[in-house]
Scaffold this motif. Sequence first.
Motif, mmCIF file in Angstrom:
data_model
loop_
_atom_site.group_PDB
_atom_site.id
_atom_site.type_symbol
_atom_site.label_atom_id
_atom_site.label_comp_id
_atom_site.label_asym_id
_atom_site.label_seq_id
_atom_site.Cartn_x
_atom_site.Cartn_y
_atom_site.Cartn_z
ATOM 1 N N ALA A 79 0.835 -1.203 0.000
ATOM 2 C CA ALA A 79 0.000 0.000 0.000
ATOM 3 C C ALA A 79 0.871 1.256 0.000
ATOM 4 O O ALA A 79 0.583 2.228 -0.732
ATOM 5 C CB ALA A 79 -0.923 -0.014 1.212
ATOM 6 N N GLU A 80 1.930 1.245 0.803
ATOM 7 C CA GLU A 80 2.846 2.394 0.822
ATOM 8 C C GLU A 80 3.533 2.575 -0.529
ATOM 9 O O GLU A 80 3.695 3.703 -1.010
ATOM 10 C CB GLU A 80 3.890 2.210 1.924
ATOM 11 N N LEU A 81 3.943 1.460 -1.145
ATOM 12 C CA LEU A 81 4.577 1.526 -2.465
ATOM 13 C C LEU A 81 3.620 2.090 -3.501
ATOM 14 O O LEU A 81 4.009 2.938 -4.317
ATOM 15 C CB LEU A 81 5.054 0.130 -2.889
ATOM 16 N N SER A 82 2.389 1.642 -3.456
ATOM 17 C CA SER A 82 1.395 2.151 -4.405
ATOM 18 C C SER A 82 1.180 3.654 -4.214
ATOM 19 O O SER A 82 1.113 4.409 -5.191
ATOM 20 C CB SER A 82 0.077 1.397 -4.214
ATOM 21 N N ALA A 83 1.105 4.092 -2.963
ATOM 22 C CA ALA A 83 0.930 5.525 -2.689
ATOM 23 C C ALA A 83 2.144 6.312 -3.168
ATOM 24 O O ALA A 83 2.004 7.399 -3.759
ATOM 25 C CB ALA A 83 0.704 5.744 -1.196
ATOM 26 N N ALA A 84 3.343 5.769 -2.940
ATOM 27 C CA ALA A 84 4.557 6.456 -3.379
ATOM 28 C C ALA A 84 4.611 6.539 -4.903
ATOM 29 O O ALA A 84 5.008 7.572 -5.465
ATOM 30 C CB ALA A 84 5.790 5.736 -2.842
ATOM 31 N N MET A 85 4.225 5.468 -5.570
ATOM 32 C CA MET A 85 4.226 5.477 -7.044
ATOM 33 C C MET A 85 3.215 6.482 -7.586
ATOM 34 O O MET A 85 3.495 7.186 -8.563
ATOM 35 C CB MET A 85 3.908 4.069 -7.574
ATOM 36 N N ASP A 86 2.049 6.557 -6.949
ATOM 37 C CA ASP A 86 1.054 7.555 -7.369
ATOM 38 C C ASP A 86 1.595 8.968 -7.181
ATOM 39 O O ASP A 86 1.427 9.838 -8.054
ATOM 40 C CB ASP A 86 -0.250 7.380 -6.583
ATOM 41 N N GLY A 87 2.246 9.188 -6.037
ATOM 42 C CA GLY A 87 2.818 10.518 -5.792
ATOM 43 C C GLY A 87 3.911 10.835 -6.792
ATOM 44 O O GLY A 87 4.004 11.971 -7.295
ATOM 45 N N LEU A 88 4.759 9.869 -7.125
ATOM 46 C CA LEU A 88 5.819 10.079 -8.105
ATOM 47 C C LEU A 88 5.236 10.371 -9.483
ATOM 48 O O LEU A 88 5.721 11.252 -10.203
ATOM 49 C CB LEU A 88 6.724 8.842 -8.163
ATOM 50 N N ARG A 89 4.176 9.634 -9.842
ATOM 51 C CA ARG A 89 3.539 9.859 -11.134
ATOM 52 C C ARG A 89 2.975 11.279 -11.213
ATOM 53 O O ARG A 89 3.137 11.990 -12.216
ATOM 54 C CB ARG A 89 2.416 8.831 -11.326
ATOM 55 N N GLU A 90 2.344 11.727 -10.141
ATOM 56 C CA GLU A 90 1.794 13.091 -10.131
ATOM 57 C C GLU A 90 2.907 14.134 -10.189
ATOM 58 O O GLU A 90 2.785 15.161 -10.870
ATOM 59 C CB GLU A 90 0.940 13.290 -8.884
ATOM 60 N N ALA A 91 4.027 13.867 -9.480
ATOM 61 C CA ALA A 91 5.139 14.823 -9.490
ATOM 62 C C ALA A 91 5.763 14.913 -10.878
ATOM 63 O O ALA A 91 6.104 16.014 -11.346
ATOM 64 C CB ALA A 91 6.190 14.402 -8.463
ATOM 65 N N ARG A 92 5.902 13.774 -11.575
ATOM 66 C CA ARG A 92 6.447 13.800 -12.943
ATOM 67 C C ARG A 92 5.523 14.568 -13.876
ATOM 68 O O ARG A 92 5.979 15.335 -14.728
ATOM 69 C CB ARG A 92 6.638 12.378 -13.460
ATOM 70 N N GLN A 93 4.232 14.310 -13.716
ATOM 71 C CA GLN A 93 3.281 15.011 -14.583
ATOM 72 C C GLN A 93 3.329 16.515 -14.316
ATOM 73 O O GLN A 93 3.324 17.330 -15.254
ATOM 74 C CB GLN A 93 1.866 14.473 -14.329
ATOM 75 N N GLU A 94 3.423 16.882 -13.059
ATOM 76 C CA GLU A 94 3.502 18.301 -12.717
ATOM 77 C C GLU A 94 4.796 18.913 -13.242
ATOM 78 O O GLU A 94 4.802 20.041 -13.764
ATOM 79 C CB GLU A 94 3.415 18.448 -11.197
ATOM 80 N N ALA A 95 5.925 18.175 -13.135
ATOM 81 C CA ALA A 95 7.197 18.672 -13.636
ATOM 82 C C ALA A 95 7.134 18.849 -15.148
ATOM 83 O O ALA A 95 7.659 19.834 -15.701
ATOM 84 C CB ALA A 95 8.325 17.719 -13.258
ATOM 85 N N GLU A 96 6.500 17.907 -15.839
ATOM 86 C CA GLU A 96 6.357 18.017 -17.297
ATOM 87 C C GLU A 96 5.504 19.226 -17.664
ATOM 88 O O GLU A 96 5.828 19.962 -18.607
ATOM 89 C CB GLU A 96 5.729 16.719 -17.850
ATOM 90 N N GLU A 97 4.448 19.463 -16.924
ATOM 91 C CA GLU A 97 3.606 20.635 -17.181
ATOM 92 C C GLU A 97 4.384 21.927 -16.950
ATOM 93 O O GLU A 97 4.290 22.874 -17.745
ATOM 94 C CB GLU A 97 2.366 20.596 -16.285
ATOM 95 N N LEU A 98 5.186 21.956 -15.868
ATOM 96 C CA LEU A 98 5.988 23.155 -15.599
ATOM 97 C C LEU A 98 7.051 23.355 -16.681
ATOM 98 O O LEU A 98 7.302 24.493 -17.117
ATOM 99 C CB LEU A 98 6.656 23.054 -14.225
ATOM 100 N N ARG A 99 7.666 22.261 -17.145
ATOM 101 C CA ARG A 99 8.676 22.351 -18.193
ATOM 102 C C ARG A 99 8.057 22.913 -19.478
ATOM 103 O O ARG A 99 8.613 23.820 -20.115
ATOM 104 C CB ARG A 99 9.277 20.974 -18.458
ATOM 105 N N SER A 100 6.894 22.388 -19.837
ATOM 106 C CA SER A 100 6.255 22.887 -21.064
ATOM 107 C C SER A 100 5.814 24.347 -20.889
ATOM 108 O O SER A 100 5.902 25.151 -21.826
ATOM 109 C CB SER A 100 5.076 22.002 -21.460
ATOM 110 N N TYR A 101 5.393 24.735 -19.686
ATOM 111 C CA TYR A 101 5.017 26.128 -19.433
ATOM 112 C C TYR A 101 6.226 27.046 -19.564
ATOM 113 O O TYR A 101 6.145 28.114 -20.186
ATOM 114 C CB TYR A 101 4.399 26.239 -18.030
ATOM 115 N N VAL A 102 7.389 26.583 -18.999
ATOM 116 C CA VAL A 102 8.608 27.389 -19.076
ATOM 117 C C VAL A 102 9.048 27.512 -20.530
ATOM 118 O O VAL A 102 9.469 28.584 -20.983
ATOM 119 C CB VAL A 102 9.720 26.780 -18.189
ATOM 120 N N GLU A 103 8.963 26.425 -21.295
ATOM 121 C CA GLU A 103 9.358 26.475 -22.709
ATOM 122 C C GLU A 103 8.452 27.423 -23.500
ATOM 123 O O GLU A 103 8.909 28.155 -24.366
ATOM 124 C CB GLU A 103 9.321 25.079 -23.313
ATOM 125 N N ARG A 104 7.156 27.424 -23.190
ATOM 126 C CA ARG A 104 6.243 28.338 -23.878
ATOM 127 C C ARG A 104 6.538 29.784 -23.506
ATOM 128 O O ARG A 104 6.478 30.660 -24.337
ATOM 129 C CB ARG A 104 4.793 27.991 -23.529
#
Length: 108
Positions: A79-104
């Motif tokens: 359960a902890e691993l699943s929660a950590a993976m979900d958090g990592l997935r959200e952080a990557r998605q957020e980082a990708e959104e910020l990267r694309s915003y900075v590039e724009r």
Amino acid sequence: MNRTEFVIATAIILFVAFSLGWFAHWLLHRFSRVSQTDVNELERMSQELHEAEETRDQAITYLQQREAELTNQLAQTEAELSAAMDGLREARQEAEELRSYVERQSAT
């Protein structure tokens, strides 16, 4: 062979048969008798078997408890691993959104 001889011969045959039967019974009883040391040995072995069965039952109980604890711990870890993976997935998605915003922003 008259009647008296027949009765005497029959009585002798029956007595011999009885004697052989009694002797066979005595012999069988003599050789199949269990000594006190054998009885004591059987009692000791019975006691040791009983103690071994109790030890086995205690070991089985301990292993079942331990297995339940490890299963619970594994479920918590998953359960902890699943929660950590979900958090990592959200952080990557957020980082990708910020990267694309900075590039724009730098492109404009």
